[in-house]
Design a protein around this motif. Structure first.
Motif, short mmCIF file in Angstrom:
data_model
loop_
_atom_site.label_atom_id
_atom_site.label_comp_id
_atom_site.label_asym_id
_atom_site.label_seq_id
_atom_site.Cartn_x
_atom_site.Cartn_y
_atom_site.Cartn_z
N GLY A 1 51.50 26.99 30.25
CA GLY A 1 51.17 27.73 31.46
C GLY A 1 49.82 27.34 32.06
N GLY A 2 49.59 27.83 33.26
CA GLY A 2 48.34 27.54 33.95
C GLY A 2 47.15 28.10 33.19
N LEU A 3 47.34 29.27 32.62
CA LEU A 3 46.23 29.93 31.92
C LEU A 3 45.72 29.08 30.77
N TRP B 1 41.91 34.51 39.56
CA TRP B 1 42.25 33.36 38.70
C TRP B 1 41.03 32.52 38.39
N THR C 1 46.22 33.49 43.87
CA THR C 1 47.53 34.13 43.97
C THR C 1 47.45 35.64 44.16
N ASP D 1 42.92 24.19 40.14
CA ASP D 1 44.09 24.97 39.75
C ASP D 1 44.90 25.20 41.02
N SER E 1 48.18 26.11 40.91
CA SER E 1 49.43 26.71 40.40
C SER E 1 50.31 27.30 41.50
N GLN F 1 55.98 28.02 37.56
CA GLN F 1 56.85 29.15 37.93
C GLN F 1 56.55 29.77 39.29
N LYS F 2 55.61 29.19 40.06
CA LYS F 2 55.35 29.72 41.40
C LYS F 2 56.13 28.91 42.44
C1 LIG Z 1 50.10 32.19 37.79
C2 LIG Z 1 48.80 31.48 37.81
C3 LIG Z 1 48.19 31.03 36.62
C4 LIG Z 1 48.70 31.35 35.24
O1 LIG Z 1 49.89 30.85 34.93
P1 LIG Z 1 50.57 31.17 33.52
O2 LIG Z 1 51.70 30.25 33.54
O3 LIG Z 1 50.92 32.63 33.50
O4 LIG Z 1 49.60 30.84 32.45
C5 LIG Z 1 47.01 30.33 36.72
N1 LIG Z 1 46.44 30.12 37.92
C6 LIG Z 1 46.99 30.54 39.07
C7 LIG Z 1 46.31 30.26 40.36
C8 LIG Z 1 48.19 31.24 39.05
O5 LIG Z 1 48.75 31.67 40.20
#
Ligand SMILES: *Cc1c(COP(=O)(O)O)cnc(C)c1O
Length: 364
Positions: free
Chosen positions: A75-77, A105, A155, A178, A180, A201-202
């Motif tokens: 994931g992004g995190l 974020w 987000t 980032d 995401s 997933q976005k």
């Molecule tokens: C959703 C999101 C994340 C985290 O993503 P995960 O897959 O839940 O770890 C990180 N950065 C941004 C900008 C996001 O929108």
């Protein structure tokens, strides 16, 4: 089935065509006798899926040849830790990382990076409620920082960069972004960034896949404590197959990339996204029944948070929306209110249906 429009911030709406194709191929992919989920990640079938996905993403974002595209898990995190673990190895410790703090974020990224380095908040809009992006001329960068971290679309706060960092004013500092929640929603000059990352997933596909686009010269700078499955050089040397990648998520992402190409690519998507966002913000701005608090230039085209002037109507608003098939409009718990996420896969008809409801609920 009645027409449903899903405004979730993520996991989020996917193109119907992609879901239908995945359903048709579920039990037997291209005559292989296997579902994609059942394939070895090292077998010829999956390797062909992976290579096509990599090639199509590279084409869609015009990723230069000196950049690698990695398909990771976590994931992004997770990248908030993985990025410092990969970029600090060549620096005297403790190194310093610069951040531009524009919302939830980037705030999380700052917290996580502080476990590995000194963090310097080069600019912040926190005192203004995260309602704008500080201009690059306001950034107080650290000479010799390992890199500067940006979240180019917040987000939760609905704040999006309306500029790409200008290398002339960076003194050679590497930019990590980032992306995401807006990757593939607008054209981007990849060469302005050292690293671009995003959870899928976005705007790309199912949760579980994380995409990292990294300039080649930044590989091989990991700290010795970096887990090997997250060491970008090792992952790259093994073509994202050092350990088992999220194979099914890569397959769906690949179908989304093909869908984007069939629909004119990122440039066409950006035009559609501009139209969709303009339609929605115009309805929110029509009078003071609704409110979006973000500076106009930095209003996100993807995530549109808004408040009802009379917040006692929130529950009624959400119930009425649900009854009309307009789903997942409740705002993030940290900021309240409402949020409509209108990613690439949200058709303009969905935005129009929401606008019609906004007008109806406001008694217009
Ligand atoms: C959703 C999101 C994340 C985290 O993503 P995960 O897959 O839940 O770890 C990180 N950065 C941004 C900008 C996001 O929108």
């Amino acid at each position: 089935m009645t027409q449903i429009y899903n405004f979730s911030a993520g996991p989020a709406v996917l193109p119907k065509e992609v879901l239908a194709q995945a359903a048709a191929e579920m039990l037997d992919w291209h005559g292989s006798g296997m579902s994609v989920m059942e394939m070895s990640h090292r077998g010829p079938e999956f390797i062909s899926i992976y290579k096509a996905a990599e090639r199509d993403l590279r084409e869609l974002l015009a990723v230069p040849d000196n950049y690698r595209i990695l398909f990771l898990q976590g994931g992004g995190l997770s990248q908030n830790a993985v990025v410092p673990l990969n970029l600090l190895g060549h620096k005297p410790q403790p190194a310093t990382i610069d951040f531009v703090h524009t919302g939830s974020w980037s705030g999380k990224s700052i917290k996580e990076a502080a476990r590995y380095a000194n963090v310097n908040v080069a600019a912040s809009s926190q005192a203004e409620g995260f309602h704008r992006v500080p201009a690059q001329s306001e950034w107080k960068l650290t000479p010799d920082a390992a890199y500067v971290h940006l979240c180019t679309n917040e987000t939760i706060d609905g704040v999006e960069y309306d500029f790409a960092p200008d290398p002339a004013a960076l003194n050679g500092t590497t930019v990590v972004a980032d992306m995401s929640s807006h990757i593939l929603s607008r054209q981007v000059d990849v060469s302005r960034y050292g690293v671009i990352f995003g959870g899928a997933q976005k705007n790309i596909g199912p949760a579980g896949l994380t995409i990292v686009i990294v300039r080649e010269d930044l590989l091989g700078k990991a700290l010795p404590i970096c887990p090997s499955a997250y060491d970008w050089k090792i992952v790259n040397d093994n073509e994202s197959m050092y350990n088992t990648p999220p194979t099914y998520a890569i397959y769906i992402a690949g179908l989304v990339f093909q869908w984007l190409k069939r629909n004119g690519g990122v440039a066409a998507m950006e035009q559609r996204n501009i139209e969709k966002a303009a339609l929605l913000y115009a309805a929110l701005d029509a009078d003071d029944f609704y409110q979006n608090r973000v500076a106009k230039a930095n209003r996100s085209r993807m995530n549109v948070p808004f408040y009802l002037r009379d917040e006692s109507k929130n529950e009624a608003f959400l119930a009425g929306a649900k009854a009309r098939g307009l789903l997942q409009l409740k705002g993030h718990k940290s900021v309240g209110g409402m949020r409509a996420s209108i990613y690439n896969a949200m058709p303009i008809e969905g935005v129009q249906a929401l606008v019609d409801y906004l007008n109806e609920f406001a008694g217009r």
